[in-house]
Design an enzyme around this catalytic site. Structure first.
Site, PDB file in Angstrom:
ATOM      1  N   SER A 143       1.032  -1.344  -0.172  1.00 39.74           N
ATOM      2  CA  SER A 143      -0.280  -0.403   0.114  1.00 39.74           C
ATOM      3  C   SER A 143       0.688   1.385  -0.192  1.00 39.74           C
ATOM      4  O   SER A 143       2.062   0.714   0.398  1.00 39.74           O
ATOM      5  CB  SER A 143      -0.322   0.181   1.568  1.00 39.74           C
ATOM      6  N   TYR A 156      -1.464  -0.991  10.713  1.00 38.82           N
ATOM      7  CA  TYR A 156      -1.299  -1.164   9.553  1.00 38.82           C
ATOM      8  C   TYR A 156       0.189  -0.957   9.030  1.00 38.82           C
ATOM      9  O   TYR A 156       0.299  -1.576   8.274  1.00 38.82           O
ATOM     10  CB  TYR A 156      -2.820  -0.843   8.837  1.00 38.82           C
ATOM     11  N   ALA A 158       2.545  -0.249   9.503  1.00 38.60           N
ATOM     12  CA  ALA A 158       4.199  -1.322   9.906  1.00 38.60           C
ATOM     13  C   ALA A 158       3.928  -2.841   9.362  1.00 38.60           C
ATOM     14  O   ALA A 158       5.026  -3.248   8.980  1.00 38.60           O
ATOM     15  CB  ALA A 158       4.365  -0.884  11.175  1.00 38.60           C
ATOM     16  N   SER A 159       2.637  -3.588   8.787  1.00 39.11           N
ATOM     17  CA  SER A 159       2.813  -4.884   8.003  1.00 39.11           C
ATOM     18  C   SER A 159       2.978  -4.067   7.261  1.00 39.11           C
ATOM     19  O   SER A 159       4.321  -4.728   5.841  1.00 39.11           O
ATOM     20  CB  SER A 159       1.496  -5.345   8.263  1.00 39.11           C
ATOM     21  N   LYS A 160       2.735  -2.880   6.496  1.00 38.30           N
ATOM     22  CA  LYS A 160       2.602  -2.993   5.206  1.00 38.30           C
ATOM     23  C   LYS A 160       4.296  -2.073   4.665  1.00 38.30           C
ATOM     24  O   LYS A 160       4.913  -2.751   3.159  1.00 38.30           O
ATOM     25  CB  LYS A 160       1.909  -1.903   4.735  1.00 38.30           C
TER      26      LYS A 160
END
Length: 259
Positions: A143, A156, A158-160
């Site tokens: 993203s 969110y 951090a995960s992306k």
């Protein structure tokens, strides 16, 4: 021999996660149209069955929040043949909506399990098939939030971010075997998940969801948001022979905007 026009992925076995809606669904449909054998993975069996009827994709209903579920997914794909393409599209978002000091460790872990742990597990397993075949394509659907921060979205974002880092490392590991690993970074795309986010933002700000979407569109030079089909086309390119020279790239698809 080159594939015939419109059949660029003929004979390839592809895993597409998050395939019940949005970008994942659009990708599964496009891959089938281009000749791939597709394992369409998501939690919603009813939606997957509808997708299978529409496109001919093989449905596989599972929640990708454990290593065991990822192992089952790759095993199911191998029934179609050695895995050639992996699209890590399943994502969890819009669950936080709180600043960091109000967020819970449980929400963090749940987001990481789907958005980062599952892509790691699936890539680790599927890449072995690609190595053995000396051909493979891995696409991480990150993203624009993978390159910038946003309020109340720490897990969110951090995960992306992590997904992009994973991609860049995997790209080095698979390159000697005629395989590539890239990421697509969509901006605002009109999907159900983004709709839920718009509704939450609208409620918080005293607006309508339509007004939030208009603001998102106005922030882009093209004065519109993206469609899932537009992102699927970029993923299909990265999954094709034509993208053999593209490896380790984070490809932003956001109509000229950084967000």
């Amino acid at each position: 021999m080159a594939a015939s026009a419109g059949q660029e992925l003929k004979g390839r076995v592809a895993i597409v996660t998050g395939a019940s809606s949005g970008i994942g669904k659009a990708t599964a449909v496009l891959f089938r149209r281009r000749g791939a054998r597709v394992l369409a993975v998501a939690r919603d069996r009813k939606r997957l069955d509808a997708l299978a009827k529409e496109s001919g994709a093989e449905p596989f209903a599972v929640s990708l929040d454990s290593a065991e579920a990822c192992e089952q997914t790759v095993a199911a794909a191998r029934k179609l043949g050695p895995v050639s393409i992996l699209v890590n599209c399943a994502g969890r978002g819009g669950h936080e909506d709180k600043p960091i000091f109000d967020q819970s460790p449980a929400e963090w872990r749940a987001t990481m399990a789907v958005n980062l742990d599952a892509p790691f597990e699936l890539t680790r397993l599927a890449a072995r098939d690609m190595r053995d075949q000396r051909w493979g394509r891995i696409v991480m659907v990150s993203s624009t939030a993978g390159e910038v921060g946003a309020p109340a979205m720490s897990a969110y974002c951090a995960s992306k971010h992590g997904l992009i880092g994973l991609m860049r490392s995997v790209a080095h590991d698979v390159a000697p075997y005629n395989c590539t690993c890239n990421a697509v970074l969509p901006g605002w795309v009109k999907t159900e998940m983004a709709d839920r986010d718009a509704e939450k933002e609208a409620a918080r700000r005293g607006l309508t969801a339509a007004q939030v979407w208009q603001e998102r569109a106005d922030a882009y030079p093209a004065k519109r948001v993206l469609s899932a089909e537009e992102i699927a086309e970029v993923i299909a390119f990265l999954a094709s022979d034509a993208a053999s020279g593209v490896n380790g790239e984070a490809m932003t698809v956001s109509l000229g905007s950084l967000w």
